[in-house]
Design an enzyme around this catalytic site. Structure first.
Site, short mmCIF file in Angstrom:
data_model
loop_
_atom_site.label_atom_id
_atom_site.label_comp_id
_atom_site.label_asym_id
_atom_site.label_seq_id
_atom_site.Cartn_x
_atom_site.Cartn_y
_atom_site.Cartn_z
CG HIS A 1 -6.67 -2.82 3.04
ND1 HIS A 1 -6.08 -1.64 2.56
CD2 HIS A 1 -8.12 -2.50 2.34
CE1 HIS A 1 -6.95 -0.75 2.28
NE2 HIS A 1 -8.10 -1.27 1.94
CG ASP B 1 -2.01 0.93 1.25
OD1 ASP B 1 -3.19 0.59 0.81
OD2 ASP B 1 -1.85 2.17 0.99
CG HIS C 1 -8.59 -2.90 -2.57
ND1 HIS C 1 -9.60 -2.27 -3.17
CD2 HIS C 1 -8.42 -2.16 -1.51
CE1 HIS C 1 -9.92 -1.11 -2.67
NE2 HIS C 1 -9.42 -1.07 -1.39
CG ASN D 1 -12.48 -0.83 3.45
OD1 ASN D 1 -13.07 -1.04 4.80
ND2 ASN D 1 -11.12 0.06 3.40
#
Ligand code: AMP
Length: 122
Positions: free
Chosen positions: A109, A33, A107, A94
């Protein structure tokens, strides 16, 4: 929501924008990230064009689904945070507006390398 071909992760997948790559196979790409929230903060994205987890769950093939889960495990192993190679981590996706999703390409995390704290903040 239809898939936006110009989202930033689509550009990374096409090689138009660089990333700090961690892992890649036929189903997923993983990279660090750009704004890490923990010691280790990796992103794992499917190569297919899916807006979010709901889109993926409804429209991805069984092979893509297995590929994404196995990809997450491969990344965690490579980073030394899986239960086999380290002390664990948090995987989080999310989803859409209330989920706080900013980039409209699914995606996960992966947070780790330290205690990651409470599950939900704020
Ligand atoms: P989300 O809020 O779940 O959509 O998360 C989007 C994540 O993408 C954020 O953690 C950003 O820091 C990260 N991000 C945005 N642009 C890039 C980029 N070019 N390379 C790597 N990570 C990025």
């Amino acid at each position: 929501m239809s898939y936006d071909n110009n989202n930033i992760f689509a550009k990374i997948l096409r090689g138009e924008i660089p990333c700090k790559k961690i892992y890649e196979d036929q189903f997923v790409l993983s990279f660090h990230d750009i704004n890490p929230q923990k010691k280790i903060h990796a992103l794992v994205i499917p190569k297919g064009k899916y807006v979010d987890l709901d889109d993926f769950s409804q429209n991805a093939s069984p092979e893509e689904m297995v590929g994404l889960l196995k990809g997450i495990n491969s990344v965690a192993k490579k980073l030394g945070i899986s239960v086999n190679t380290g002390k664990g981590y948090r995987a989080l996706a999310n989803i859409s507006e209330d989920g706080g999703q900013e980039v409209p390409h699914l995606h996960f995390h992966l947070f780790g390398g330290e205690k990651v704290g409470k599950m939900v903040s704020e």
